[in-house]
Design an enzyme around this catalytic site. Structure first.
Site, short mmCIF file in Angstrom:
data_model
loop_
_atom_site.label_atom_id
_atom_site.label_comp_id
_atom_site.label_asym_id
_atom_site.label_seq_id
_atom_site.Cartn_x
_atom_site.Cartn_y
_atom_site.Cartn_z
N LYS A 1 92.04 82.99 -11.19
CA LYS A 1 92.60 83.99 -10.27
C LYS A 1 94.02 84.37 -10.69
O LYS A 1 94.86 83.50 -10.94
CB LYS A 1 92.59 83.43 -8.85
CG LYS A 1 93.05 84.38 -7.77
CD LYS A 1 92.78 83.73 -6.41
CE LYS A 1 93.41 84.52 -5.29
NZ LYS A 1 93.09 83.94 -3.96
N VAL B 1 96.15 76.55 0.15
CA VAL B 1 96.81 77.34 -0.89
C VAL B 1 95.99 78.58 -1.23
O VAL B 1 94.81 78.50 -1.53
CB VAL B 1 96.99 76.49 -2.17
CG1 VAL B 1 97.79 77.25 -3.20
CG2 VAL B 1 97.65 75.17 -1.84
N CYS B 2 96.65 79.73 -1.24
CA CYS B 2 95.94 80.99 -1.47
C CYS B 2 95.24 81.04 -2.82
O CYS B 2 94.10 81.47 -2.92
CB CYS B 2 96.91 82.16 -1.37
SG CYS B 2 96.20 83.76 -1.81
N PHE B 3 95.91 80.61 -3.87
CA PHE B 3 95.36 80.78 -5.21
C PHE B 3 94.38 79.68 -5.60
O PHE B 3 93.99 79.56 -6.75
CB PHE B 3 96.50 80.88 -6.24
CG PHE B 3 97.15 82.23 -6.27
CD1 PHE B 3 96.79 83.18 -7.20
CD2 PHE B 3 98.09 82.57 -5.31
CE1 PHE B 3 97.37 84.44 -7.21
CE2 PHE B 3 98.68 83.83 -5.31
CZ PHE B 3 98.31 84.77 -6.26
N ALA C 1 98.22 80.28 2.29
CA ALA C 1 99.66 80.28 1.98
C ALA C 1 99.95 80.71 0.54
O ALA C 1 99.21 80.39 -0.38
CB ALA C 1 100.24 78.90 2.24
#
Length: 278
Positions: free
Chosen positions: A165, A149-151, A82
């Site tokens: 990142k 969470v993507c990050f 996400a």
């Protein structure tokens, strides 16, 4: 090989359904030979939480909180985790799998396309580099992300500055075409981001959030001065032309193309059957 000419479109801020529909339409048109490869920049209105194609929306996401904060919600056609699309430049790249010198390997193709992002960060004076897991433990961690969470952590060849990142991207391949899109963060509100997910308890949430702050960072947390959206667009536009060794020419959609995107947005990406399919 000499420089090829790709299309470029800055579609501005659009609804989440329109954004995903336009990416899909560009993929279809390119697959049919109607348009050349494309680099696209865009934004979101309203700010939106997007989830990866394989994520389980109602298990992982606090849907009530998303609605309470007036955010959009959308499932992407790409994988990954996400992302809260708010203070960022979103990009997409659409290119045929058979494009000259494009690796067949998904990971290596990701690296080639992401050269444009790498050069964009360097145009802003940031010493970005590709994340390459060096140990078996790090490689295994990529297959089992700790959070939704993507990050939360970089994947193969995602962009890193000072060990954290700075851009998250995802890819899909359909009809012989690669679609890669992602987020380039200008600023980040991690408390807002973490309020949108389900956690077993508050202690787990706090621990994950504390860990996250050491893994992800936005451009304006790194830079000595404030970078605005226009400056970022200019830097990454130049980054793609340099990194991919291409020329970019503006693409203007026809009325028929705009209608096709609008219909796709309504019929597919606004439907609960798509967004809550898992």
């Amino acid at each position: 090989m000499g420089k090829q000419t790709w299309a470029f479109i800055d579609s501005g801020n659009s609804t989440p359904s329109f954004n995903m529909a336009l990416d899909e339409a560009l993929l279809n048109w390119h697959s049919n030979g109607e348009i050349p490869p494309v680099v696209r920049f865009y934004g979101w209105n309203p700010a939106t939480l997007s989830i990866g194609y394989f994520q389980r929306a109602e298990k992982e996401i606090n849907i009530a909180e998303v609605k309470k904060q007036g955010l959009g919600f959308i499932r992407r056609p790409t994988g990954g985790r996400a992302v809260l699309h708010e203070h960022e430049l979103t990009y997409s790249v659409i290119v045929n799998e058979e494009y000259p010198d494009m690796p067949k390997n998904v990971t290596e193709a990701y690296r080639v396309i992401s050269e444009g992002i790498l050069m964009g960060f360097r145009n802003l004076g940031l010493d970005a580099y590709f994340a390459v897991p060096s140990t078996e433990k790090e490689k295994a961690a990529l297959k089992e992300p700790r959070t939704s969470v993507c990050f939360d952590a970089p994947s193969w060849y995602e962009l890193v500055v000072e060990g954290r990142k700075v851009a998250g991207s995802a890819q899909t391949r359909q009809k012989g075409v690669i679609l890669q899109h992602g987020s380039i963060l200008l600023d980040m509100d991690d408390e807002k981001l973490f309020s949108l997910f389900n956690f077993p308890n508050e202690r787990v949430k706090e621990r994950m959030m504390s860990s996250f702050k050491n893994k992800a960072v936005a451009i304006n947390d790194l830079h000595t001065r404030k970078i605005g959206l226009d400056e970022a667009k200019d830097a990454f536009h130049k980054g793609f032309t340099t990194g991919l060794n291409i020329n970019l020419e503006p693409l203007v959609l026809t009325k028929e193309q705009e209608k096709e995107v609008t219909n796709l947005a309504k019929d597919k990406y606004e439907a609960d059957e798509w967004n809550f399919m898992r």
